[in-house]
Every structure is written in structure tokens, then in C-alpha cells.
Design an enzyme around this catalytic site. Structure first.
Site, short mmCIF file in Angstrom:
data_model
loop_
_atom_site.label_atom_id
_atom_site.label_comp_id
_atom_site.label_asym_id
_atom_site.label_seq_id
_atom_site.Cartn_x
_atom_site.Cartn_y
_atom_site.Cartn_z
N GLY A 712 -2.07 2.14 18.92
CA GLY A 712 -1.60 1.42 18.44
C GLY A 712 -2.63 -0.12 18.68
CD GLU A 748 -1.30 9.96 19.48
OE1 GLU A 748 -1.47 11.08 19.84
OE2 GLU A 748 -0.79 9.91 18.32
N PRO A 749 -6.01 6.43 19.82
CG PRO A 749 -6.83 4.66 21.27
CD PRO A 749 -7.08 6.29 20.88
NE ARG A 751 -4.43 -1.68 13.34
CZ ARG A 751 -4.17 -1.61 12.27
NH1 ARG A 751 -4.76 -2.02 10.97
NH2 ARG A 751 -3.14 -0.89 12.33
NE ARG A 787 -4.76 -3.24 7.64
CZ ARG A 787 -4.89 -4.32 8.46
NH1 ARG A 787 -5.77 -5.32 8.21
NH2 ARG A 787 -3.70 -4.28 9.01
CB CYS A 818 -2.60 -6.38 -14.03
SG CYS A 818 -3.79 -6.57 -15.69
CD GLU A 819 1.22 -5.68 -8.90
OE1 GLU A 819 1.96 -6.41 -8.80
OE2 GLU A 819 1.82 -4.19 -9.83
CE1 TYR A 848 -3.80 3.84 8.88
CE2 TYR A 848 -4.76 1.97 10.51
CZ TYR A 848 -4.28 2.99 9.84
OH TYR A 848 -4.02 3.81 11.33
#
Ligand code: ADP
Ligand code: ASP
Ligand code: MG
Length: 868
Positions: A712, A748-749, A751, A787, A818-819, A848
Site C-alpha cells: 500500500g 508486500e508492496p 505499486r 487508472r 468511444c466513452e 496497474y
């Protein structure tokens, strides 16, 4: 004049020093210099009010939180003894003669029978020890420096006032004091010394001789009480920033110094979230007509902020503040709305539970109110009790955590039409409540907490930097924090030196992710340098690229997997790896995955105790880690918070011991406890709390060998964000390990190890201006990097082809999907000449990124390249 007191008797200056201002010897030298200077140059008497050394009140609070465990209380008290003995040595003092009695008092509180049920008077007495210790150290040191000063016990002058509607908790731990008392004033004035030093934060309890405290951050208020009692010339608040700014300068480096404020404005800024002043410290000084200054102990010559009754009133937005941890209670009518007395009944419930309501919004069928984040709210189950009561009269919904963002300034009502852009900035998000006060000083928006950090710099740019609400600048604003040169220089990312190579890579095709292995290794080494950590694992869900796995294995890291496929990926890339270096922590995975994982010999974590009953043969005779939900979550967005009732992960803390017993019945040994509360966290105290809660059940289980506090760790996505404070993290973990040395500590990172190492290379497809909005289109959007669309995440966006050109008009950077939500960033200042074919880099996309990419609209997945 009274002949028994010296000539300077009525002329006091009160100086208050916060935690960081008293935690180093050099700062104490500054304190001594300032005392002398005030006395000599202004012929004043000087009273110094001090906070506890930084972090000490938190440590005392942690003792209260873990009060059940007396051995650990004793260990925590010893850690505090060590800390203060260390400080005494730094100050060149003999430890025992100076602090011996204080240490004895602290040790006695750690074995006090009142700790078992955390009695409120015991809590207050314990919390007071920080200031008692720091003030004792300070007096002893300043005397060695030739300043003749007296140590005052603040409790002789400040007495808490009875507040019949306040909760019991508040009457001990968040008190207000009588600051008009003539008796106290006379007693103070009769003291003969020119210099005195006393404690912030502490007072005599209203109901007797015990100790009470003023609430977190309350030392400012102590100083203000003393200033009012002494009718001082002024109260100076010395802290770690050079004044009050137009926003928290640590979040908004362009925040401007507020040179001059009136009491009402300062009050509004303090109450709405600027931690630099405790909200209750303004009333005493305002009523007694005592001006307040805010100054920076590290830079004592900077001008700072002056708050007084004479500041010219100027219309316009002066500050933007934010308060986190706000709880909204939304009450939906069941047909009684206009009934006389209904609201009285509703508010009666809040009163009964000692909860003060802050903001209110109402319509025909709904009343929504906000509650302030008080320690009371989080440390007790008062909210549940309130809801039970309210449910008898209406439908209740609690919306939390929220943040209240407030624009502070005069005359906002007549300028609402100028707020179009501000409303547009909010308009994209969900605003739960808007409130405008009748004193016309404040306009508040309540949004989901995770949105606040991103909105602050945008709002500041819109309202204060762009001067949307023009203000007579010089009367109000001083230099910005950035101009004062206080912030660290912006970080230089690896890709700035690799521009040519990256443009060449983009020539082979875009979109392409590029991963810089030296950065991955550097982050791994930072983790390996954490002394308190016994084993670090890489959570490969962030990025399972084989080259990254190989690089991290070579650095000695283990791996944390959340699916069988991830476990298999590790073995495929690293055949022959010791399975004990792999953790498997699935969530609602099929039974087969557990069976295979056990067969492969990796550490398996279970987060649903029902599986022990449902699939006994899978777990029989194994070794197991239990995933615990510590009861709260954290992180950069509510979608990444993985603890607390709302999250699907982990077994409740109070079911863990029973789960371990079910495991034991199957001959299964629970050797580890694990928790992971979320991602993108900066405040190390979260892990302290996780560790403390896990350790509190580990002892009861008896077979636990390790505590895994998860990952985290946040990374600074925005250019001026502070990087994660590894030293503070290590110190905090070391403190916890000292308390629970029997457990190995694992982390346990994910990112943290890879985010900054990766960039997404894209090309501009086309640009467009539509009704005043500039858009820059790229060949990658939410299909390549999800993200921003999923979490409102902020990523740096840079035109590599025009790196040296000046920033242009704000633009929305969009992808080809197309969003409407296919936006990678808003208000980005890409150079005006940005056009088709330019290579645009999206920064910090190594975590990610590719792994969450999709073939939506049948667009191809990005390519991936490795940079050595
Ligand atoms: P002390 O320990 O000296 O009492 P605090 O931590 O209580 O100091 O208060 C100072 C901190 O307040 C600053 O470091 C800063 O992060 C924060 N802060 C929040 N909002 C503002 C603001 N508008 N102006 C200045 N500081 C702010
Ligand atoms: N030491 C107390 C706290 O940390 C009071 C203060 O420093 O203002 O909350
Ligand atoms: Mg403070």
C-alpha cells in the site's frame, strides 16, 4: 502599580513551540535566542508554551489504543523513556536527575489498574506526559544556557470548564478552559520571574484535581489562554511552516502566504481544516484583544502571518481548506417532515450521543448533516448507536469517508457568478452537500474523501492563482511557498534523461509501455534497507512482466500472488524458485486454486473462515496464514480500500481467534497473520495501527510466527507531492517490532516497486477546440491505462517531442475510445503547438498499466519494452 512585582510585570509575550520545534537541540537554541531577544528588544516578560516532542502524543495515543495488553504498555513506556533519555543526552543533560521522576510517573501509568478499562482520567493523565516531559527537558536545557526561567505547571492556571452537553470523553480529552479568571491572572502576574516555560495541551479537570487535555493540537489553545489571561502583547505560534497559507502548502506548493488576517477569517480557515492553528485558539485572543503571529522555527527571520483586529477587510477568496474524515448522515423522511418537532427530535438524538453537527443541507424529504472527525467518533461505536436511534424516526444512510472542501473569504455571496469554473471542476464529481454560511465567509462542498487531494491544486489554480475573485493582492497575500524556497526542488524522473531513446522507441509503434529496470532495482533496495522488515515481497498484480520478476528476484525479494495464474507465472519465469518465497493470497478463488497452491508448497493465506468448515480436506494438516480485516481501510480511492465493513477482504479481527481454533481442529497450524488495508497510502501510522491490531490477536492464537502488514506504499504521482517517507516508516516499524519482538515482520508492496519505473508512450492523433475546450487526442486511452477513468487517478502527461516549449492553454487529454470517460487528464498544459504525430509520455504508469489494459473497441494491447 503593585510594588511587589517587577516593572515588566504586565508586559508579556507568549511564545508557543510545536512538536517539531522542540525535537532538536538547534531548535532549543532558537527558542533561547528568541526569548532573550523579546526580553531585551521589547522589554517584555516571556512565557514559553511547548508541545510534546514530535510523535510522542501519537505514541501515547497508541498506548491507549492497545490498553488491554499490559506487557506491551510497559514496553511502549520504555520506548518513550528511551526517546526522552536520548533527547536529554543530545541536550547535554544528566538523564536521571532531570527526568527520573517523570520516567517513574510514566512507568506507573503503564501498570496502572485503570488501564484495563482505559478509564478516561487515566487516558488524560497518560496523554499529558508528553508535554510534562518536553517542558522539563526544555527548562533544564535553557538553564544550562544561562536563562533563568521557572517551570510552571499549566494545571495551576488553566482549569477545564464544565460543559453539560459535552460527552464524558470530551470532558476529559477535549476540554475548553476558563481564560477570563481574574484569580488565575493575579496568580500568574504575581510570579516574580522574567522567563517561564509551561506545557501546552494540559489543564486541570473540571471535576477535581485530575488532569485533562485540550484535544489533539491543543497546545496552540493553551498559549492563547495564557496570552488572554496575561493580556499579553501578543501570542506567537512557532511551527514548521512560515505562516498560514492560502492552502496547505504541502499539498499546494503555489499556496500564498497570508500576511495579514482578521480573527474571523483566521477562525474560519482554522475550523475548516488548516491544522496550523488549533480551531479553539482564536476566541481567547480575539476576546482579549491579543494579536497572534505565526512563524517558522527553522526560518525565524521570515515574516509569517499576523492575525489581529485591525486587518483591513478585503473581499475575495483567501484560502481553500479541506477536512478529511467527515461523516455525513443522510436522513430520509418517512412522511413526517413538516410535523412540528421532527427536527428537534432528530437533533435530540445527536445531542444524546454527544455529537456536534457541523454542516446541514435539507430539502422537503431529506436532511443531511456532517459530523466533525472527532477522536470520539472513531474510537467508539457512537455512530452505530446514533443510527439505531435515528432509524426509529427516519431512514438513515451514513456516507463516509468524505472530505469538506471550503473556500474562505469575505463577500462570496455576491460573487457566486464568478464560480462557474469551480462548479465545473466539482461538477464532474459527486458533491454530497453544499453549504454557505450566513456570515458570508465560507462556501463548503462535501465530496468523497478520495477526491479531495486531486481537487485542491485545481481549485487553488482557478481561484487564487488566476485571481478569479480579484483581491487587493498586496494587502493580503505574501509570497508563495514555492517562492519562499521552502519546498524541496521538484524530483527529476529517470525518463527526462532518456528522452531521445524513448522517442526512438515510440518510432517502432505506439502505444508502448517502457519499463526502466534501474528504477525498479533502486526501489527494491530502498525496501531492503528497511531495518525493521524481515522479508519484502513484490505484489505482482501491479505488473507481472518477466523482466521485472527476474530483476526483483535478483534483489532478493519474494513474491505475493493473488491468483494461481500469478503463482504459475512466477514459476515459469523463475523455475526452481524456493516455493517458500511465494505467498498466495486469493480472494474468493475456486477451491482448485487452493489445492494446487498447497501442492506447489507456497504459503497460502485464507481470508474466509467458512472454507475451513466447507472444504476441510483442502486445509487439513497444512500450514496457513489468516487474512484479517483490521476494521478500517485506506488508500487513494475508495475502490482500492481493502479493509473495513465495506470491503470483501479478510475476516473480522474478533473472528480470527475462532478461525485459528477451527484450523487447529483440522491439525492445521496458523503461522502467520496478514492484513492489507489498501493502496496509495502515505501516513505510516496506518501500518502502526494494523500491526497493533494484528499483534493483539496473534498472542491469543499462540502459533503465529510472523505478521505481514501488506503493502500500500504510495508514490508521488503529482510533481510536487512528497515522496513516501521511508525513514518515518522504518522508525515506526522498528517501534512496533520493539514492542512485539517475537514476530517476524513481512511486507508486500506492489505499486511502490514499479509505478515510477514505467511510462506509456503514445502519439497525438489530432487536436480540437470545441466550445472553449481544447482537447488533445492520443492513440491510447482508457483501453491502455485505465487508472484515470477508474480512479480519477492523476498521471503526469508530457509532450516529449516539444519538451522544451513553454506550457500552453489548459487542455483535456483524451483517448480514442468511444466513452465520455476516456480522459487521461484534465487542464494539462501541453505546448500550444502540440499536434498530430507528437510523442506524448504518460508518467508513473508502471503499476496497474498494461495488466489492466483491455481490447475494448478491439484496439490492440500496447507493446512492452524493457530499458536497462
Ligand atoms: P505544530 O506541531 O507546530 O503545532 P502542526 O503540524 O500542528 O504544527 O501545524 C503545521 C502544519 O499545518 C503544517 O506543516 C502544514 O502541513 C499544515 N497546514 C495545513 N493547512 C495549512 C495552511 N493553510 N497554512 C499553513 N499550514 C497548513
Ligand atoms: N502534543 C499534542 C498533540 O500532538 C498537542 C500539540 O502538540 O498541540 O496533539
Ligand atoms: Mg499544532
Amino acid at each position: 502599580m503593585n510594588h511587589t512585582v517587577p516593572a515588566f510585570a504586565n508586559d508579556w509575550i507568549v511564545l508557543k513551540f510545536g512538536g517539531s520545534s522542540v525535537s532538536k537541540r538547534s531548535r532549543w537554541d532558537t527558542i533561547g535566542t528568541l526569548m532573550r531577544r523579546r526580553a531585551e528588544q521589547e522589554d517584555a516578560r516571556v512565557l514559553v508554551v511547548v508541545s510534546a516532542l514530535s510523535g510522542v502524543t501519537n505514541a501515547l495515543q497508541a498506548m491507549i489504543d492497545g490498553h488491554h495488553d499490559m506487557p506491551s504498555l510497559r514496553q511502549q513506556a520504555e520506548a518513550l523513556v528511551e526517546r526522552h533519555a536520548g533527547m536529554a543526552i543530545e541536550l547535554g543533560l544528566d538523564v536521571e536527575p532531570v527526568l527520573g521522576a517523570r520516567f517513574a510517573a510514566l512507568r506507573a501509568l503503564a501498570v496502572d489498574p485503570r488501564s484495563a478499562s482505559a478509564e478516561l482520567p487515566w487516558q488524560a493523565e497518560l496523554m499529558a506526559q508528553g508535554e510534562l516531559l518536553s517542558s522539563t527537558l526544555g527548562v533544564a536545557y535553557l538553564r544550562t544556557q544561562g536563562i533563568a526561567l521557572e517551570w510552571w505547571d499549566a494545571r495551576e492556571s488553566l482549569r477545564a470548564i464544565e460543559q453539560p452537553n459535552a460527552s464524558e470523553w470530551a470532558q476529559h480529552l477535549s476540554v475548553s478552559c476558563d481564560f477570563m479568571g481574574p484569580l488565575a491572572r493575579e496568580r500568574l502576574l504575581a510570579k516574580p520571574e522574567r522567563f517561564a516555560l509551561t506545557q501546552g495541551f494540559i489543564a486541570r479537570a473540571a471535576d477535581g484535581d485530575g488532569t485533562a487535555v485540550l484535544g489533539r493540537g491543543g497546545s496552540d489553545t493553551s498559549a492563547a489562554y495564557f496570552g488572554a489571561l496575561l493580556k499579553a502583547r501578543r501570542v506567537e505560534i512557532w511551527t514548521d511552516v512560515p505562516g498560514m497559507f492560502s492552502a496547505n502548502p504541502r499539498q499546494v506548493p503555489d499556496a500564498r502566504l497570508l500576511s495579514r488576517l482578521d480573527f474571523a477569517e483566521a477562525q474560519e480557515i482554522a475550523t475548516t481544516g488548516a491544522k496550523v492553528l488549533h480551531p479553539r485558539c482564536l476566541t481567547p485572543c480575539r476576546e482579549a484583544g491579543v494579536p497572534m503571529w505565526i512563524r517558522d522555527t527553522e526560518n525565524p527571520d521570515l515574516a509569517g502571518t499576523v492575525i489581529d483586529g485591525q486587518a483591513a477587510t478585503v473581499a475575495g477568496v483567501k484560502a481553500i481548506s479541506a477536512r478529511r474524515g467527515i461523516v455525513l448522515v443522510s436522513m430520509e423522511t418517512i412522511g413526517m417532515w413538516q410535523q412540528v418537532g421532527f427536527l428537534a427530535e432528530v437533533f435530540g438524538c445527536f445531542k444524546t450521543h454527544g455529537l456536534s453537527v457541523d454542516l446541514i443541507g435539507s430539502s422537503e424529504t431529506n436532511v443531511t448533516v456532517s459530523l466533525d472527525p472527532s477522536d470520539n467518533l472513531v474510537s467508539t461505536n457512537v455512530l452505530e448507536a446514533l443510527c439505531r436511534d435515528l432509524e426509529r424516526i427516519c431512514r438513515v444512510k451514513v456516507i463516509a469517508p468524505c472530505a469538506a472542501i471550503t473556500l474562505v473569504g469575505r463577500g462570496m455571496r455576491s460573487r457566486l457568478h464568478r464560480l462557474t469554473e469551480v462548479l465545473a471542476a466539482f461538477g464532474r464529481e459527486r458533491v454530497h452537500l453544499i453549504s454557505q454560511s450566513s456570515n458570508d465567509l465560507n462556501l463548503t462542498f462535501v465530496v468523497d474523501e478520495a477526491l479531495a487531494d486531486g481537487l485542491l491544486p485545481t481549485l487553488h489554480a482557478l481561484l487564487i492563482e488566476s485571481n478569479a475573485m480579484p483581491i487587493d493582492e498586496t494587502a493580503v497575500f505574501g509570497p508563495s511557498w514555492r517562492e519562499l524556497g521552502v519546498p524541496r526542488p521538484p524530483r527529476v524522473a529517470w525518463w527526462q534523461a532518456e528522452r531521445a531513446r524513448l522517442i526512438q522507441l515510440a518510432g517502432r509503434g505506439t502505444p508502448t509501455y517502457a519499463y526502466h529496470l534501474p528504477t525498479v532495482r533502486e526501489r527494491a533496495r530502498q525496501l531492503k534497507a528497511l531495518e525493521a522488515v524481515d522479508r519484502a515481497h513484490y505484489a505482482l498484480k501491479a505488473n507481472p512482466h518477466p523482466a521485472i520478476l527476474r530483476a526483483l528476484e535478483a534483489e532478493g525479494l519474494g513474491f505475493e500472488c493473488v491468483s494461481l495464474a500469478e503463482v504459475e507465472q512466477v514459476f515459469e519465469v523463475l523455475p526452481g524458485l524456493d516455493p517458500k518465497r511465494i505467498l498466495f493470497t486469493p480472494s474468493f478463488a475456486p477451491r482448485l486454486e487452493f489445492e494446487r497452491a498447497f501442492a506447489l508448497g507456497v504459503h497460502v493465506t485464507l481470508d474466509n473462515p467458512a472454507l475451513l468448515i466447507g472444504w476441510p480436506e483442502v486445509f487439513r494438516g497444512r500450514e496457513l496464514t489468516l487474512r484479517v480485516d483490521p476494521g478500517f481501510g485506506s488508500g487513494h480511492h475508495d475502490k482500492v480500500r481493502t479493509g473495513g465493513k465495506e470491503a470483501k477482504f479478510g475476516m473480522p479481527l474478533d473472528e480470527t481467534v475462532a478461525a485459528a481454533a477451527s484450523a487447529k481442529a483440522l491439525g492445521t497450524r496458523v503461522t502467520g497473520l496478514h492484513a492489507h488495508i489498501g493502496s496509495g497510502i502515505f501516513d505510516a501510522n496506518h501500518w502502526r495501527e494494523v500491526y497493533a491490531r494484528l499483534a493483539s490477536v496473534a498472542d491469543a492464537i499462540g502459533t503465529v510466527e510472523r505478521i505481514d502488514v501488506g503493502g500500500g506504499i504510495g508514490i508521488p504521482y503529482q510533481p510536487e507531492s512528497e515522496p513516501f517517507d521511508m525513514a518515518a516508516f522504518d522508525a515506526m516499524l522498528a517501534e512496533m517490532k520493539a514492542v512485539f519482538p517475537q514476530y517476524a515482520l513481512w511486507i508486500e508492496p506492489g505499486r511502490f516497486l514499479v509505478a515510477e519505473a514505467g511510462v506509456l508512450l503514445t502519439r497525438v492523433t489530432s487536436t480540437m477546440h470545441k466550445q472553449g475546450v481544447r482537447r488533445v487526442g492520443l492513440d491510447a486511452g482508457m483501453n491502455a491505462l485505465l487508472r484515470p477513468a477508474l480512479y480519477n487517478a492523476w498521471h503526469g502527461i508530457v509532450n516529449l517531442s516539444r519538451f522544451d516549449e513553454p506550457p500552453g492553454e489548459p487542455a483535456e487529454v483524451v483517448g480514442p475510445i468511444c466513452e465520455t470517460g476516456d480522459v487521461l487528464g484534465r487542464r494539462r498544459r501541453l505546448p500550444d503547438a502540440t499536434s498530430e504525430g507528437d510523442v506524448v509520455l504518460i508518467a508513473d504508469a508502471g503499476a496497474y498499466g498494461q495488466v489492466m489494459a483491455s481490447r475494448y473497441n478491439l484496439r490492440a494491447l500496447p507493446a512492452e519494452e524493457i530499458l536497462e
